[in-house]
Design a protein around this motif. Structure first.
Motif, PDB file in Angstrom:
ATOM      1  N   ARG A  91       6.741  -4.599 -12.888  1.00  0.00           N
ATOM      2  CA  ARG A  91       6.298  -5.754 -12.093  1.00  0.00           C
ATOM      3  C   ARG A  91       7.313  -6.076 -10.998  1.00  0.00           C
ATOM      4  O   ARG A  91       6.949  -6.315  -9.844  1.00  0.00           O
ATOM      5  CB  ARG A  91       6.082  -6.954 -13.014  1.00  0.00           C
ATOM      6  CG  ARG A  91       5.422  -8.133 -12.328  1.00  0.00           C
ATOM      7  CD  ARG A  91       5.110  -9.243 -13.307  1.00  0.00           C
ATOM      8  NE  ARG A  91       3.949  -8.831 -14.100  1.00  0.00           N
ATOM      9  CZ  ARG A  91       3.757  -9.131 -15.380  1.00  0.00           C
ATOM     10  NH1 ARG A  91       4.644  -9.828 -16.032  1.00  0.00           N
ATOM     11  NH2 ARG A  91       2.679  -8.731 -16.001  1.00  0.00           N
ATOM     12  N   GLU A 118       9.532  -3.973  -9.715  1.00  0.00           N
ATOM     13  CA  GLU A 118       9.527  -2.873  -8.744  1.00  0.00           C
ATOM     14  C   GLU A 118       8.315  -2.986  -7.821  1.00  0.00           C
ATOM     15  O   GLU A 118       8.423  -2.765  -6.611  1.00  0.00           O
ATOM     16  CB  GLU A 118       9.506  -1.528  -9.468  1.00  0.00           C
ATOM     17  CG  GLU A 118       9.599  -0.346  -8.529  1.00  0.00           C
ATOM     18  CD  GLU A 118       9.653   0.978  -9.267  1.00  0.00           C
ATOM     19  OE1 GLU A 118       9.488   2.004  -8.581  1.00  0.00           O
ATOM     20  OE2 GLU A 118       9.848   1.002 -10.487  1.00  0.00           O
ATOM     21  N   HIS A 119       7.170  -3.348  -8.383  1.00  0.00           N
ATOM     22  CA  HIS A 119       5.962  -3.529  -7.572  1.00  0.00           C
ATOM     23  C   HIS A 119       6.180  -4.610  -6.528  1.00  0.00           C
ATOM     24  O   HIS A 119       5.832  -4.441  -5.353  1.00  0.00           O
ATOM     25  CB  HIS A 119       4.787  -3.889  -8.475  1.00  0.00           C
ATOM     26  CG  HIS A 119       3.554  -4.258  -7.721  1.00  0.00           C
ATOM     27  ND1 HIS A 119       3.215  -5.562  -7.439  1.00  0.00           N
ATOM     28  CD2 HIS A 119       2.588  -3.489  -7.165  1.00  0.00           C
ATOM     29  CE1 HIS A 119       2.092  -5.589  -6.748  1.00  0.00           C
ATOM     30  NE2 HIS A 119       1.688  -4.350  -6.565  1.00  0.00           N
ATOM     31  N   GLN A 120       6.778  -5.729  -6.940  1.00  0.00           N
ATOM     32  CA  GLN A 120       7.024  -6.829  -6.001  1.00  0.00           C
ATOM     33  C   GLN A 120       7.991  -6.391  -4.909  1.00  0.00           C
ATOM     34  O   GLN A 120       7.800  -6.707  -3.733  1.00  0.00           O
ATOM     35  CB  GLN A 120       7.571  -8.055  -6.748  1.00  0.00           C
ATOM     36  CG  GLN A 120       7.734  -9.269  -5.864  1.00  0.00           C
ATOM     37  CD  GLN A 120       6.431  -9.712  -5.223  1.00  0.00           C
ATOM     38  OE1 GLN A 120       5.380  -9.728  -5.851  1.00  0.00           O
ATOM     39  NE2 GLN A 120       6.479 -10.059  -3.954  1.00  0.00           N
TER      40      GLN A 120
END
Length: 88
Positions: free
Chosen positions: A38, A40-42
């Protein structure tokens, strides 16, 4: 005779407790992986937004100063040749 069943029940109980503890450990590891993904996605989302702004600003400034429409000017060729000849 009751003691034999209690020993078996205690053994099964210990196995169940061990299994539950293993599952809890696995769940904690999975939650940690989800949290990392999460974050890393952000981070990637923010980076993509920044790159999109950069691209849009570059396109806007190119339009403001006059687009080349794919035409390469002699100045650009000379700069590229000189930078390719320079030591790295």
């Amino acid at each position: 005779m009751m003691e034999g069943n209690e020993v078996t029940d205690d053994g099964q109980r210990e196995e169940l407790i061990d299994h539950v503890l293993q599952l809890q450990t696995q769940l904690k590891a999975m939650l940690s992986r989800v949290d990392t993904a999460r974050k890393e996605h952000q981070s990637l989302l923010t980076e993509n937004q920044l790159l999109q702004k950069y691209i849009n600003n570059s396109l806007t400034s190119t339009a403001v100063f006059g687009a080349t429409n794919g035409v390469v000017h002699a100045n650009n060729i000379n700069i590229r040749k000189s930078s390719a000849d320079s030591p790295r």
